[in-house]
Design a protein around this motif. Structure first.
Motif, mmCIF file in Angstrom:
data_model
loop_
_atom_site.group_PDB
_atom_site.id
_atom_site.type_symbol
_atom_site.label_atom_id
_atom_site.label_comp_id
_atom_site.label_asym_id
_atom_site.label_seq_id
_atom_site.Cartn_x
_atom_site.Cartn_y
_atom_site.Cartn_z
ATOM 1 N N VAL A 15 2.318 -10.145 0.182
ATOM 2 C CA VAL A 15 2.058 -8.760 -0.238
ATOM 3 C C VAL A 15 3.201 -8.247 -1.109
ATOM 4 N N THR A 16 4.426 -8.472 -0.635
ATOM 5 C CA THR A 16 5.604 -7.982 -1.358
ATOM 6 C C THR A 16 5.675 -8.552 -2.772
ATOM 7 N N ASP A 17 5.469 -9.855 -2.902
ATOM 8 C CA ASP A 17 5.550 -10.488 -4.216
ATOM 9 C C ASP A 17 4.479 -9.965 -5.166
ATOM 10 N N ARG A 18 3.299 -9.664 -4.646
ATOM 11 C CA ARG A 18 2.217 -9.165 -5.508
ATOM 12 C C ARG A 18 2.457 -7.708 -5.919
ATOM 13 N N ILE A 19 3.051 -6.927 -5.026
ATOM 14 C CA ILE A 19 3.436 -5.561 -5.409
ATOM 15 C C ILE A 19 4.532 -5.614 -6.469
ATOM 16 N N GLU A 20 5.508 -6.485 -6.260
ATOM 17 C CA GLU A 20 6.586 -6.619 -7.248
ATOM 18 C C GLU A 20 6.040 -7.090 -8.595
ATOM 19 N N LEU A 21 5.029 -7.948 -8.561
ATOM 20 C CA LEU A 21 4.427 -8.427 -9.813
ATOM 21 C C LEU A 21 3.854 -7.259 -10.615
ATOM 22 N N VAL A 22 3.188 -6.332 -9.939
ATOM 23 C CA VAL A 22 2.640 -5.151 -10.619
ATOM 24 C C VAL A 22 3.777 -4.283 -11.154
ATOM 25 N N ARG A 23 4.797 -4.069 -10.351
ATOM 26 C CA ARG A 23 5.943 -3.259 -10.792
ATOM 27 C C ARG A 23 6.594 -3.887 -12.026
ATOM 28 N N HIS A 24 6.648 -5.216 -12.060
ATOM 29 C CA HIS A 24 7.322 -5.897 -13.161
ATOM 30 C C HIS A 24 6.598 -5.752 -14.497
ATOM 31 N N THR A 82 8.353 1.237 -3.486
ATOM 32 C CA THR A 82 9.165 0.163 -2.907
ATOM 33 C C THR A 82 8.249 -0.830 -2.218
ATOM 34 N N ALA A 83 8.273 -2.065 -2.667
ATOM 35 C CA ALA A 83 7.327 -3.073 -2.167
ATOM 36 C C ALA A 83 7.439 -3.272 -0.660
ATOM 37 N N PHE A 84 8.652 -3.206 -0.113
ATOM 38 C CA PHE A 84 8.846 -3.454 1.313
ATOM 39 C C PHE A 84 8.201 -2.384 2.189
ATOM 40 N N ASP A 85 7.846 -1.242 1.614
ATOM 41 C CA ASP A 85 7.248 -0.160 2.398
ATOM 42 C C ASP A 85 5.811 -0.445 2.809
ATOM 43 N N PHE A 86 5.178 -1.440 2.183
ATOM 44 C CA PHE A 86 3.737 -1.631 2.356
ATOM 45 C C PHE A 86 3.420 -2.915 3.127
ATOM 46 N N ASP A 87 2.450 -2.782 4.037
ATOM 47 C CA ASP A 87 1.935 -3.951 4.741
ATOM 48 C C ASP A 87 0.698 -4.511 4.058
ATOM 49 N N ALA A 88 0.141 -3.751 3.116
ATOM 50 C CA ALA A 88 -1.037 -4.188 2.355
ATOM 51 C C ALA A 88 -0.913 -3.648 0.935
ATOM 52 N N LEU A 89 -1.667 -4.219 0.017
ATOM 53 C CA LEU A 89 -1.619 -3.769 -1.378
ATOM 54 C C LEU A 89 -2.083 -2.317 -1.471
ATOM 55 N N PRO A 90 -1.307 -1.446 -2.142
ATOM 56 C CA PRO A 90 -1.640 -0.014 -2.163
ATOM 57 C C PRO A 90 -2.642 0.402 -3.236
ATOM 58 N N TRP A 91 -3.120 -0.573 -4.039
ATOM 59 C CA TRP A 91 -4.031 -0.221 -5.135
ATOM 60 C C TRP A 91 -5.366 -0.932 -4.924
ATOM 61 N N PRO A 92 -6.390 -0.206 -4.471
ATOM 62 C CA PRO A 92 -7.699 -0.845 -4.227
ATOM 63 C C PRO A 92 -8.252 -1.574 -5.445
ATOM 64 N N ASN A 102 10.057 -16.724 16.371
ATOM 65 C CA ASN A 102 9.091 -17.393 15.489
ATOM 66 C C ASN A 102 7.958 -16.457 15.080
ATOM 67 N N LYS A 103 7.544 -15.598 16.013
ATOM 68 C CA LYS A 103 6.477 -14.632 15.717
ATOM 69 C C LYS A 103 6.901 -13.700 14.585
ATOM 70 N N PHE A 104 8.109 -13.165 14.672
ATOM 71 C CA PHE A 104 8.551 -12.206 13.652
ATOM 72 C C PHE A 104 8.897 -12.903 12.338
ATOM 73 N N LEU A 105 9.385 -14.136 12.427
ATOM 74 C CA LEU A 105 9.627 -14.900 11.207
ATOM 75 C C LEU A 105 8.302 -15.152 10.488
ATOM 76 N N PHE A 106 7.262 -15.483 11.234
ATOM 77 C CA PHE A 106 5.944 -15.703 10.635
ATOM 78 C C PHE A 106 5.439 -14.415 9.972
ATOM 79 N N ILE A 107 5.651 -13.265 10.618
ATOM 80 C CA ILE A 107 5.245 -11.976 10.029
ATOM 81 C C ILE A 107 5.960 -11.768 8.698
ATOM 82 N N GLY A 108 7.269 -12.073 8.693
ATOM 83 C CA GLY A 108 8.047 -11.917 7.455
ATOM 84 C C GLY A 108 7.553 -12.831 6.352
#
Length: 394
Positions: free
Chosen positions: A335-344, A24-34, A323-329
């Motif tokens: 990260v999320t989009d790149r994980i989803e790209l691999v899943r796709h 699940t892409a949302f579970d990760f704060d960084a890309l899980p595949w070195p 604003n701080k948490f919106l920026f984090i999101g």
């Protein structure tokens, strides 16, 4: 290659590469595949979107980085149906949007020529059935859950002088055995999950002579843990959940820019709220919040957080730097989009695996089965057609 051989090879490759798609892409704060960090981080957001919308380019980009990807791609290639298109009068297309009418035309054009009585499953207003009746089907029996759609469909058929009749039924609860006869052609275009599985099971019990259907939304009306239909799929080591089945549906026709914008806002706000929730609860795993009307995302991030907190029974502090948490999101979307790209990369493979499971099930019931694509993906990514005929009936 037989369908069983194709399934076994695809199953093996999906199992071997499940770290790339069964997450699940949302579970990760960084890309899980070195091994993928450098190529993924070098992509701009525009390049990510472009790759995601072009399957061929997507495969080409990841081929140097994911082992046996070329073999996986080959296993997902399906023959294209030979289409014999009919001309239809303007009145037959009334009330059918352009792209939908083209889908219907291509679906009908890919079916075997027949004048047998037709059973139309999950018929809606009976658009498919009317086209088959116009093309010479002896009769069409359309099954639909919603009474108002049955009434509208029956009215149109009567107006147009077509040999159709409708039955209102909940096909997952009612006794549907009487609908199926051996000497008929049973059809279903984009019946979801458990609906097309019930269709397959009842049709094969009745030894219906021809079964033609295009499956859709494999996770709907099914248990969260996928129950394989064929013996071969039941022996698979893959344990698929609704999350995995939804992956098969994540390829879509290019969305309008306003829809893309709303989607990006929604993802950023959900990720931002989750960062806020984690800061309050000290939990580290992602927790989803329910689906909501998209109009919510034209309001403010603060109001969305209030709504989401209420849904999760979370009390928000008075002083929050939204604003701080919106920026984090917004930052985490990268990260999320790149994980989803691999899943796709594996979304079509999951769908073909599911389709082969259905085809093998029908083979086990004594049917001769073929799988084809019936239209271009620009019309619908759900363009796979399963054709089955019972030998003794033809």
């Amino acid at each position: 290659m037989t369908l069983a051989e194709q399934f076994s090879a695809l199953d093996s490759l999906l199992m071997r590469n499940r770290q790339y798609w069964q997450c699940t892409a949302f579970d990760f704060d960084a890309l899980p595949w070195p091994e993928l960090q450098e190529p993924l981080n070098n992509l701009t957001d525009e390049e990510v979107a472009q790759l995601d919308g072009n399957e061929e380019q997507l495969y080409q980009f990841f081929e140097p980085h994911i082992e046996q990807l070329e073999q996986l791609v080959n296993l997902c290639e399906l023959p294209t149906a030979n289409l014999t298109r009919s001309d239809y009068p303007f009145w037959l297309s009334n009330g059918i949007k352009g792209r939908k009418f083209q889908q219907l035309q291509d679906f009908v054009a890919a079916l075997p020529s027949s004048t047998k009585p037709v059973l139309e499953w999950c018929a809606g207003k009976g658009h498919l059935g009317r086209m088959l009746a116009f093309n010479g089907a002896k009769s069409v029996h359309s099954i639909e859950l919603q009474p108002q759609l049955c009434e509208q469909g029956q009215h149109s058929a009567k107006q147009q002088g077509l040999a159709m009749h409708f039955s209102q039924a909940d096909v997952l609860k009612d006794d549907i055995t009487a609908f199926f006869k051996a000497d008929m052609h049973a059809v279903a275009l984009h019946a979801c999950g458990g609906l097309h599985q019930a269709f397959m099971q009842q049709a094969s019990v009745a030894k219906v002579s021809n079964i033609s259907f295009s499956p859709c939304c494999y996770h709907l009306f099914t248990p969260d843990n996928y129950l394989a239909m064929s013996t071969l799929a039941q022996q698979s080591l893959l344990n698929l959940t609704h999350r995995d089945l939804k992956l098969a549906l994540q390829e879509m026709v290019t969305a309008p820019s306003r829809i893309v914008k709303v989607r990006n806002t929604e993802v950023a706000w959900r990720l931002g709220f989750d960062a806020l929730r984690k800061s309050i609860t000290n939990e580290q795993h992602y927790v989803s919040v329910p689906s909501v009307n998209k109009a919510v995302f034209s309001d403010s991030f603060k109001s969305f957080c209030a709504w989401a907190a209420d849904k999760k029974s979370l009390k928000l502090p008075q002083e929050i730097d939204y604003n701080k948490f919106l920026f984090i999101g917004q930052d985490k979307i990268k990260v999320t989009d790149r994980i989803e790209l691999v899943r796709h990369v594996f979304r079509r493979a999951i769908e073909v695996w599911l389709v082969l499971d259905r085809a093998l099930y029908l083979q086990q019931q004594g049917y001769q089965v073929s799988i084809k694509t019936f239209c271009a993906k620009q019309l619908t990514p759900r363009n796979i057609l399963i054709l089955a005929n019972y030998p003794s009936s033809n």
